[in-house]
Design a protein around this motif. Structure first.
Motif, mmCIF file in Angstrom:
data_model
loop_
_atom_site.group_PDB
_atom_site.id
_atom_site.type_symbol
_atom_site.label_atom_id
_atom_site.label_comp_id
_atom_site.label_asym_id
_atom_site.label_seq_id
_atom_site.Cartn_x
_atom_site.Cartn_y
_atom_site.Cartn_z
ATOM 1 N N GLY A 89 34.423 -62.027 -2.329
ATOM 2 C CA GLY A 89 33.572 -62.507 -3.417
ATOM 3 C C GLY A 89 33.319 -61.401 -4.428
ATOM 4 N N ALA A 90 33.104 -60.190 -3.914
ATOM 5 C CA ALA A 90 32.850 -59.054 -4.803
ATOM 6 C C ALA A 90 34.064 -58.778 -5.678
ATOM 7 C CB ALA A 90 32.494 -57.816 -3.973
ATOM 8 N N THR A 91 35.261 -58.881 -5.081
ATOM 9 C CA THR A 91 36.492 -58.667 -5.849
ATOM 10 C C THR A 91 36.598 -59.686 -6.976
ATOM 11 O OG1 THR A 91 37.455 -58.180 -3.701
ATOM 12 C CG2 THR A 91 38.966 -58.280 -5.574
ATOM 13 N N ILE A 92 36.258 -60.937 -6.640
ATOM 14 C CA ILE A 92 36.354 -62.000 -7.639
ATOM 15 C C ILE A 92 35.375 -61.760 -8.779
ATOM 16 C CG2 ILE A 92 35.962 -64.498 -7.964
ATOM 17 C CD1 ILE A 92 37.793 -64.746 -5.588
ATOM 18 N N LEU A 93 34.142 -61.329 -8.399
ATOM 19 C CA LEU A 93 33.144 -61.058 -9.440
ATOM 20 C C LEU A 93 33.587 -59.891 -10.321
ATOM 21 C CD1 LEU A 93 29.858 -61.667 -7.431
ATOM 22 C CD2 LEU A 93 30.910 -63.130 -9.185
ATOM 23 N N ASP A 94 34.279 -58.924 -9.712
ATOM 24 C CA ASP A 94 34.834 -57.811 -10.503
ATOM 25 C C ASP A 94 35.833 -58.337 -11.536
ATOM 26 O OD1 ASP A 94 33.350 -55.967 -9.195
ATOM 27 O OD2 ASP A 94 34.961 -55.283 -7.841
ATOM 28 N N ILE A 95 36.659 -59.329 -11.107
ATOM 29 C CA ILE A 95 37.638 -59.902 -12.045
ATOM 30 C C ILE A 95 36.909 -60.555 -13.218
ATOM 31 C CG2 ILE A 95 39.456 -61.647 -12.336
ATOM 32 C CD1 ILE A 95 40.259 -61.113 -9.415
ATOM 33 N N PHE A 96 35.806 -61.277 -12.905
ATOM 34 C CA PHE A 96 35.042 -61.909 -13.986
ATOM 35 C C PHE A 96 34.462 -60.861 -14.936
ATOM 36 C CE2 PHE A 96 35.071 -65.719 -11.261
ATOM 37 C CZ PHE A 96 35.403 -66.663 -12.214
ATOM 38 N N ASP A 97 33.982 -59.746 -14.355
ATOM 39 C CA ASP A 97 33.473 -58.653 -15.202
ATOM 40 C C ASP A 97 34.559 -58.153 -16.151
ATOM 41 O OD1 ASP A 97 30.863 -58.562 -14.441
ATOM 42 O OD2 ASP A 97 31.182 -57.107 -12.802
ATOM 43 N N ASP A 98 35.781 -57.971 -15.572
ATOM 44 C CA ASP A 98 36.902 -57.504 -16.398
ATOM 45 C C ASP A 98 37.219 -58.502 -17.508
ATOM 46 O OD1 ASP A 98 37.017 -55.363 -14.729
ATOM 47 O OD2 ASP A 98 38.780 -56.061 -13.587
ATOM 48 N N LEU A 99 37.184 -59.791 -17.145
ATOM 49 C CA LEU A 99 37.490 -60.829 -18.136
ATOM 50 C C LEU A 99 36.449 -60.824 -19.247
ATOM 51 C CD1 LEU A 99 38.540 -63.806 -15.808
ATOM 52 C CD2 LEU A 99 40.029 -62.361 -17.212
ATOM 53 N N HIS A 100 35.175 -60.609 -18.843
ATOM 54 C CA HIS A 100 34.109 -60.551 -19.841
ATOM 55 C C HIS A 100 34.309 -59.354 -20.772
ATOM 56 C CE1 HIS A 100 29.734 -59.532 -20.922
ATOM 57 N NE2 HIS A 100 30.154 -60.487 -21.755
ATOM 58 N N ALA A 101 34.667 -58.240 -20.131
ATOM 59 C CA ALA A 101 34.892 -57.024 -20.911
ATOM 60 C C ALA A 101 36.034 -57.219 -21.897
ATOM 61 C CB ALA A 101 35.192 -55.858 -19.972
ATOM 62 N N ALA A 102 37.007 -58.072 -21.516
ATOM 63 C CA ALA A 102 38.156 -58.317 -22.388
ATOM 64 C C ALA A 102 37.835 -59.327 -23.483
ATOM 65 C CB ALA A 102 39.343 -58.812 -21.551
ATOM 66 N N GLY A 103 36.582 -59.819 -23.519
ATOM 67 C CA GLY A 103 36.173 -60.667 -24.633
ATOM 68 C C GLY A 103 36.124 -62.148 -24.338
ATOM 69 N N ASN A 104 36.360 -62.541 -23.081
ATOM 70 C CA ASN A 104 36.313 -63.967 -22.750
ATOM 71 C C ASN A 104 34.883 -64.477 -22.676
ATOM 72 O OD1 ASN A 104 39.182 -64.836 -22.030
ATOM 73 N ND2 ASN A 104 38.954 -62.913 -20.900
ATOM 74 N N THR A 105 34.700 -65.741 -23.007
ATOM 75 C CA THR A 105 33.416 -66.414 -22.851
ATOM 76 C C THR A 105 33.410 -67.058 -21.472
ATOM 77 O OG1 THR A 105 33.543 -66.921 -25.199
ATOM 78 C CG2 THR A 105 31.819 -68.048 -23.934
ATOM 79 N N ILE A 106 32.361 -66.757 -20.692
ATOM 80 C CA ILE A 106 32.352 -67.223 -19.305
ATOM 81 C C ILE A 106 31.051 -67.962 -19.015
ATOM 82 C CG2 ILE A 106 32.455 -66.509 -16.868
ATOM 83 C CD1 ILE A 106 33.955 -63.987 -17.833
ATOM 84 N N LEU A 107 31.188 -69.102 -18.303
ATOM 85 C CA LEU A 107 30.022 -69.832 -17.816
ATOM 86 C C LEU A 107 30.209 -70.053 -16.316
ATOM 87 C CD1 LEU A 107 27.363 -71.372 -18.461
ATOM 88 C CD2 LEU A 107 28.762 -73.421 -18.805
#
Lengths: 243, 410
Positions: free
Chosen positions: A190-208
């Motif tokens: 789960g932590a790895t997955i949340l890290d991926i979301f952090d990276d995606l956010h950092a790359a400018g994606n909009t996340i909900l």
């Protein structure tokens, strides 16, 4: 406590704008799942929706994701008024503007990792070669470059969720919608997955992200608390606001 | 949506349920195979008969009597066509030759100490033996104790008959007669097409001195030989006119006066035989096609049933496809292609099976094998159509699946 949150006058540049949305179901008596809810997700934002089951958070996710239409009000995703479109148009918007990540992964069981990631591009009319190329790159990015031709049953839970994330990213969507993305994997994965979301956010994606777990929600920039079909509170992380 | 991708998904799904898919297509296989079997067999029989009649006997008109009530077939071959009739038939315009044919029942035929009992000898004229039907030797000479035999007959004795062999025949009146074989032939000119089809051992002899059936000719007033059947060889270009002229003559012939009033005297050309045999084959084909259609309907119901099960099982997959951008018609396409593929599989398996059984039938009936290509193409098309039609309702159900419910579906 305010009934609405975020901006009361919709930000025209926001990726998602939910305006006075009500959703009712006729299940014997009329059930109101969402009652006059307004919400806006600015471009590049990372938002979590929290709430107990039956609060209306899944309904909100389905409306934003174009899987459902509101009884009243408007939902706009990246300029498309999802709530007013035909079924076929909403399907096209889901395929190109929205990337879904589900709790139960929801991969096609008989398709390989590459084919699963390429699936949204099939409906968007990409050629087979282009689709496969894009899928390979995305799987490489999530660390599954050596699992391209495995079917989901040959992958671990964490690997499946990474395939699902790669699939969500395939059409380069305006919005990534995640429903309990860590609900079916162990804490470490789960932590790895949340890290991926952090990276995606950092790359400018909009996340909900929709979740009932506090630590998952805390990865976001703000937490929208939903209860009984209303937004009870919007929590800006770091700087908590109340109403 | 890319239809190759739909095809890929359909193939994976069918492969994942091999036994179920195989059982489902059996109905279609049986339907297609039965139609192909009989279409092939029918085409083979037709080709055989048309070939026989077409080549050597295009100008033949067969004249014989047949009872109007279709019963008492033996009466059809009463010797009623007198020598006078034969002569007068020969005078009709367009007629090139008239070949009388009579049957002599022979008690036995003996070569050395080998005896064949109860043989039939066809008594006719040398004109019946065309040069290109002679395999070896020559035709018989009228008035001589000479015969020719067909190839099957030549092989009936342990020592094959050849030109120059001698045989002893026991004639109906008990007289033993030494005869000389002058040639071996592969058929004669005036034979009825159905006779050729049977390929039995045959002996041909000149009317004189073998054929003894005589009646008094009403027109000539003298006793003459009379024959049960006469074959008229006519100019192939004028068959209908010649046939009409023959029919007109038959009404005033000796044969008319000698026949019972319920006997119809008819003239049939080779193409009449082809037509009547084609009619029979067509009726059988229609009947079997009916059975095939019933089988295809059963097959279609099977496909529809399995597709409905498949839609229920794959509700979640439908939800996934819709979530990632599949429109209702994309989902419909996936299931229609899968159903069409099952139908195609049925016809692709059914066609070779039908050909195999049809081939067996042609071997059993001793006719050459001919392909019914148009039926094969039709069968494949019908198989696909059956699958697609059977898949319409399940596919429509799949397209209507609500993605939210589907994604929650376990």
């Amino acid at each position: 406590m305010s009934e609405t949150a975020g901006t009361s006058t919709p930000d025209p540049d926001a990726t998602v704008v939910v305006e006075s949305v009500t959703k009712q179901y006729a299940a014997g008596t009329t059930v109101t799942a969402l009652d006059d809810v307004s919400l806006s997700l600015p471009r590049g934002s990372y938002t979590a929706i929290m709430g107990p089951s039956g609060s209306g958070k899944s309904t909100l996710l389905n409306l934003v994701g174009g899987l459902d239409t509101p009884s009243a009000g408007r939902v706009t995703v990246d300029g498309h008024e999802v709530s007013a479109e035909s079924e076929a148009e909403r399907a096209a918007i889901r395929g190109t503007e929205i990337g879904f990540v589900f709790q139960t992964f929801n991969l096609m069981p008989r398709l390989t990792a590459v084919e699963n990631v390429a699936l949204p591009l099939v409906f968007d009319g990409w050629s087979r070669a282009e689709r496969r190329q894009r899928a390979r790159e995305l799987l490489d990015d999530v660390g599954l470059g050596d699992r391209l031709d495995h079917v989901p049953s040959e992958l671990s839970g964490g690997q499946r969720q990474r395939v699902a994330i790669a699939r969500a990213l395939a059409p380069d969507p305006a919005l990534i919608l995640a429903d309990e993305p860590t609900g079916n994997v162990d804490t470490e994965t789960g932590a790895t997955i949340l890290d991926i979301f952090d990276d995606l956010h950092a790359a400018g994606n909009t996340i909900l992200v929709v979740t009932h777990e506090r630590h998952v929600a805390e990865c976001a920039e703000r937490i929208v608390h939903v209860e009984d079909g209303h937004i009870r509170k919007v929590e800006e992380l770091g700087e908590e606001t109340d109403g | 949506m890319d239809s190759r991708e739909s095809l890929r998904i359909a193939v994976r799904s069918i492969r994942a349920h091999k036994l179920r898919s195989a059982l489902t297509v059996i109905g279609v296989v049986i339907g297609i195979a039965s139609v192909i079997t009989f279409a092939t067999f029918g085409a083979s029989v037709q080709a055989e008969i048309v070939g026989d009649i077409g080549d050597s006997s295009a100008g033949n008109i067969y004249v014989f009597g047949t009872p109007e009530d279709e019963e008492g077939f033996e009466r059809a071959f009463q010797p009623v066509f007198t020598e006078s009739d034969v002569d007068r038939l020969g005078e009709i315009e367009g007629v090139e030759a008239v070949l009388p044919r009579g049957i002599v029942q022979v008690g036995s035929v003996r070569q050395g100490n080998e005896t064949l009992a109860r043989q039939q000898v066809t008594a006719t004229t040398p004109a019946s033996i065309t040069p290109n039907s002679v395999v070896s030797g020559r035709t018989f000479t009228p008035g001589e104790n000479e015969i020719v035999v067909n190839e099957r007959m030549a092989e009936s004795f342990s020592q094959n008959l050849t030109a120059g062999s001698t045989l002893t025949m026991v004639l109906p009146d008990g007289e033993e007669r030494e005869v000389t074989v002058t040639g071996v032939v592969n058929g004669t000119r005036g034979e009825l097409p159905v006779g050729q089809f049977a390929r039995q051992p045959r002996i041909y002899a000149p009317v004189d001195p073998f054929y003894e059936s005589v009646v008094e000719s009403p027109s000539a007033g003298v006793r003459q030989r009379a024959y049960p059947q006469v074959t008229v060889v006519a100019d192939p270009r004028g068959i209908p006119d010649t046939k009409a002229a023959i029919e007109a003559f038959l009404a005033e012939s000796d044969a008319r006066q000698l026949s019972a009033s319920d006997t119809e005297l008819v003239a049939r050309s080779g193409s009449d035989f082809v037509d009547s045999i084609s009619d029979v084959i067509e009726q059988i084909t229609r009947f079997v096609t009916g059975i095939g259609v019933i089988s295809l309907v059963v097959g279609a119901i099977g496909i529809a049933n399995v597709m409905l099960v498949s839609v229920t099982e794959r509700t979640r997959e439908i939800g996934i496809m819709k979530a990632v951008g599949a429109r209702n018609r994309d989902v419909m396409g996936v299931f229609l292609i899968e159903a069409g593929l099952l139908g195609t599989l049925g016809s692709v398996l059914g066609v070779p099976l039908g050909l195999l059984v049809g081939f067996g039938a042609t071997r059993y009936a001793d006719v050459g094998f001919a392909l019914a290509v148009d039926w094969m193409v039709l069968a494949v098309v019908v198989g696909i159509v059956v699958g697609v039609v059977a898949g319409l309702y399940p596919a429509w159900r799949a397209a209507r699946v609500d993605p939210i419910d589907a994604l929650r579906h376990e």
